[in-house]
Design a protein around this motif. Structure first.
Motif, PDB file in Angstrom:
ATOM      1  N   LYS A  71      -5.123   5.689   4.376  1.00 22.52           N
ATOM      2  CA  LYS A  71      -5.833   5.882   5.631  1.00 22.52           C
ATOM      3  C   LYS A  71      -5.022   5.350   6.815  1.00 22.52           C
ATOM      4  N   ASP A  72      -4.433   4.200   6.580  1.00 22.57           N
ATOM      5  CA  ASP A  72      -3.603   3.539   7.579  1.00 22.57           C
ATOM      6  C   ASP A  72      -2.427   4.436   7.985  1.00 22.57           C
ATOM      7  N   VAL A  73      -1.807   5.061   6.984  1.00 23.45           N
ATOM      8  CA  VAL A  73      -0.681   5.965   7.238  1.00 23.45           C
ATOM      9  C   VAL A  73      -1.171   7.190   8.006  1.00 23.45           C
ATOM     10  N   GLU A  74      -2.342   7.699   7.591  1.00 29.37           N
ATOM     11  CA  GLU A  74      -2.903   8.874   8.273  1.00 29.37           C
ATOM     12  C   GLU A  74      -3.181   8.577   9.744  1.00 29.37           C
ATOM     13  N   LYS A  75      -3.612   7.341  10.006  1.00 26.93           N
ATOM     14  CA  LYS A  75      -3.870   6.930  11.384  1.00 26.93           C
ATOM     15  C   LYS A  75      -2.595   6.993  12.219  1.00 26.93           C
ATOM     16  N   THR A  76      -1.515   6.508  11.629  1.00 22.10           N
ATOM     17  CA  THR A  76      -0.225   6.543  12.337  1.00 22.10           C
ATOM     18  C   THR A  76       0.194   7.987  12.598  1.00 22.10           C
ATOM     19  N   ILE A  77      -0.029   8.851  11.627  1.00 23.40           N
ATOM     20  CA  ILE A  77       0.322  10.267  11.812  1.00 23.40           C
ATOM     21  C   ILE A  77      -0.491  10.854  12.967  1.00 23.40           C
ATOM     22  N   GLU A  78      -1.799  10.560  12.971  1.00 22.98           N
ATOM     23  CA  GLU A  78      -2.650  11.075  14.056  1.00 22.98           C
ATOM     24  C   GLU A  78      -2.199  10.558  15.422  1.00 22.98           C
ATOM     25  N   LYS A  79      -1.825   9.277  15.444  1.00 23.38           N
ATOM     26  CA  LYS A  79      -1.349   8.677  16.681  1.00 23.38           C
ATOM     27  C   LYS A  79      -0.085   9.397  17.159  1.00 23.38           C
ATOM     28  N   ALA A  80       0.791   9.680  16.213  1.00 26.04           N
ATOM     29  CA  ALA A  80       2.033  10.382  16.550  1.00 26.04           C
ATOM     30  C   ALA A  80       1.732  11.770  17.100  1.00 26.04           C
ATOM     31  N   SER A 120       9.890   4.339  18.188  1.00 21.40           N
ATOM     32  CA  SER A 120       9.334   3.148  18.822  1.00 21.40           C
ATOM     33  C   SER A 120       8.032   2.701  18.146  1.00 21.40           C
ATOM     34  N   MET A 121       7.525   3.497  17.229  1.00 19.14           N
ATOM     35  CA  MET A 121       6.272   3.113  16.564  1.00 19.14           C
ATOM     36  C   MET A 121       6.544   2.133  15.420  1.00 19.14           C
ATOM     37  N   ASP A 122       5.704   1.076  15.382  1.00 19.41           N
ATOM     38  CA  ASP A 122       5.898  -0.021  14.433  1.00 19.41           C
ATOM     39  C   ASP A 122       5.919   0.403  12.963  1.00 19.41           C
ATOM     40  N   ASN A 123       5.025   1.297  12.602  1.00 15.11           N
ATOM     41  CA  ASN A 123       4.886   1.625  11.180  1.00 15.11           C
ATOM     42  C   ASN A 123       5.841   2.718  10.712  1.00 15.11           C
ATOM     43  N   ILE A 124       6.702   3.136  11.625  1.00 14.92           N
ATOM     44  CA  ILE A 124       7.728   4.109  11.251  1.00 14.92           C
ATOM     45  C   ILE A 124       9.045   3.363  11.066  1.00 14.92           C
ATOM     46  N   SER A 125       9.565   3.400   9.839  1.00 13.57           N
ATOM     47  CA  SER A 125      10.759   2.595   9.538  1.00 13.57           C
ATOM     48  C   SER A 125      12.054   3.383   9.677  1.00 13.57           C
ATOM     49  N   HIS A 126      11.987   4.691   9.456  1.00 17.89           N
ATOM     50  CA  HIS A 126      13.192   5.520   9.519  1.00 17.89           C
ATOM     51  C   HIS A 126      12.904   6.789  10.317  1.00 17.89           C
ATOM     52  N   CYS A 127      13.903   7.227  11.054  1.00 18.43           N
ATOM     53  CA  CYS A 127      13.758   8.489  11.779  1.00 18.43           C
ATOM     54  C   CYS A 127      15.129   9.162  11.879  1.00 18.43           C
ATOM     55  N   LEU A 179       2.633  13.159  20.774  1.00 13.25           N
ATOM     56  CA  LEU A 179       3.642  14.206  20.921  1.00 13.25           C
ATOM     57  C   LEU A 179       3.056  15.532  21.380  1.00 13.25           C
ATOM     58  N   GLY A 180       1.783  15.738  21.079  1.00 13.48           N
ATOM     59  CA  GLY A 180       1.131  16.953  21.522  1.00 13.48           C
ATOM     60  C   GLY A 180       1.469  18.207  20.733  1.00 13.48           C
ATOM     61  N   PHE A 181       2.047  18.058  19.554  1.00 15.56           N
ATOM     62  CA  PHE A 181       2.207  19.223  18.682  1.00 15.56           C
ATOM     63  C   PHE A 181       2.067  18.775  17.252  1.00 15.56           C
ATOM     64  N   LYS A 182       1.812  19.746  16.403  1.00 17.45           N
ATOM     65  CA  LYS A 182       1.514  19.271  15.055  1.00 17.45           C
ATOM     66  C   LYS A 182       2.008  20.172  13.946  1.00 17.45           C
ATOM     67  N   GLY A 189       0.772  -1.227   0.000  1.00 17.22           N
ATOM     68  CA  GLY A 189       0.000   0.000   0.000  1.00 17.22           C
ATOM     69  C   GLY A 189       0.804   1.278   0.000  1.00 17.22           C
ATOM     70  N   ALA A 190       0.539   2.131   0.979  1.00 15.07           N
ATOM     71  CA  ALA A 190       1.010   3.502   0.918  1.00 15.07           C
ATOM     72  C   ALA A 190       2.191   3.753   1.845  1.00 15.07           C
ATOM     73  N   ASN A 191       2.997   4.730   1.475  1.00 15.39           N
ATOM     74  CA  ASN A 191       3.947   5.262   2.446  1.00 15.39           C
ATOM     75  C   ASN A 191       4.222   6.724   2.192  1.00 15.39           C
ATOM     76  N   ALA A 192       4.682   7.389   3.216  1.00 14.99           N
ATOM     77  CA  ALA A 192       4.929   8.819   3.109  1.00 14.99           C
ATOM     78  C   ALA A 192       6.157   9.197   3.921  1.00 14.99           C
ATOM     79  N   MET A 193       6.859  10.206   3.432  1.00 15.59           N
ATOM     80  CA  MET A 193       7.888  10.822   4.250  1.00 15.59           C
ATOM     81  C   MET A 193       7.187  11.931   5.026  1.00 15.59           C
ATOM     82  N   VAL A 194       7.240  11.855   6.320  1.00 13.55           N
ATOM     83  CA  VAL A 194       6.605  12.890   7.130  1.00 13.55           C
ATOM     84  C   VAL A 194       7.695  13.639   7.893  1.00 13.55           C
TER      85      VAL A 194
END
Lengths: 157, 147
Positions: free
Chosen positions: A118-127, A90-97, A131-134, A67-72
């Protein structure tokens, strides 16, 4: 780190594709003066030293519908950079930081993967909630133009 | 591709056993025979689902440098951009993405000088300005997924 002749030989062997044999390391070893047990031991040694990051199968994700991936990219205050990076890592769906500088004030670069957008967007929202900032920007991957592995040790080396 | 294939892929995309009989280990982990595990992996490789099995090397540990570059390329120039950028073996990844800049590639090279040389050569040949974003810290660089 300085590599000796044997290390270079080992890296040359393992940077490519493992032979399609039932005992592939025996096959690899036969291309050199080493026996299979020594070759295996040397590979594990280089792994312990961190020179070899991992030994694994590289899967073409787009072929199996990953499916999808994004550089955020995130803009994080300096005093929160380490903590934020660790939390995101520490998040599973994040492969690089990575911390990088030079793209406006975005200083933390992540790759996020999912079965679909949608799945990627969910991970972003979770992040974000974690983290409390956006202040972030999303770069969706649209097309792969090249993906290869580096050949570090060349024939003539 | 069936369930067993997926289990095998999940297992070996985390770590392929570095031992004399790796397929026995893989077989045990998914509950099939050694020869069947070997045949399945071979098929997945021939079908191109597995791109390669081997080591990933940490370039920094052997003194190499890497960077991420961003560059804005008009849609009708992307083919030309790809042929110029991809011609460098030091460019290992290259993607078109949404947003600005829209094109992103990575360079891995022997030293910083060679890296700069590649970037300025690409910049000159395409007549574009390139954003060079070397990592100052690496927190995570690992890909393994449940498949």
């Amino acid at each position: 780190m300085k590599l000796d002749k044997t290390d270079q030989l080992i890296l040359k062997l393992v940077q490519g594709d493992l032979p399609m044999e039932e005992m592939p390391f025996d096959e690899l070893a036969s291309e050199t003066g080493l026996d299979a047990d020594t070759l295996i031991e040397k590979i594990l040694e280089l792994k312990d030293k961190g020179i070899i990051r991992g030994f694994k199968a590289v899967v073409r994700h787009y072929r199996i519908n990953m499916g999808a991936n994004a550089m955020v990219v995130w803009s994080v205050p300096d005093n929160r950079l380490s903590d934020t990076a660790k939390a995101l890592s520490s998040m599973d769906n994040i492969s690089h930081c990575y911390e990088r500088h030079g793209l406006d004030d975005y200083n933390l670069f992540t790759m996020i993967h999912g079965r679909n957008k949608k799945d990627v967007e969910k991970t972003i929202e979770k992040a974000i909630s974690l983290l409390g900032f956006k202040k972030y920007r999303v770069y969706w991957t649209k097309r792969e133009l090249k993906k290869t592995s580096m050949q570090y040790i060349k024939e003539e080396d | 591709m069936d369930k067993v294939d997926r289990k095998i892929l999940t297992f070996i995309s985390k770590a392929f056993p570095v031992e004399r009989r790796p397929y026995r280990k893989i077989a045990d982990s998914v509950g099939i025979g050694e020869y069947e595990a070997f045949k399945r992996v071979k098929r997945l490789r021939l079908e191109g689902i597995i791109r390669r099995i081997g080591a990933t090397i940490n370039p920094r540990k052997i003194g190499w440098v890497s960077t991420l570059c961003g560059v804005q390329i008009p849609e009708d120039m992307i083919d030309r951009y790809a042929s110029v950028v991809n011609s460098f073996p030091e460019v290992t990844h290259n993607y078109v993405r949404s947003g600005t800049p829209n094109c992103w590639f990575t360079v891995i090279s022997r030293d910083r000088r060679r890296c700069n040389e590649i970037i300025s050569e690409i910049s000159k040949r395409l007549g574009v300005k390139i954003l060079d974003l070397p990592a100052s810290r690496v927190f995570k660089t690992d890909v393994h997924f449940r498949l």
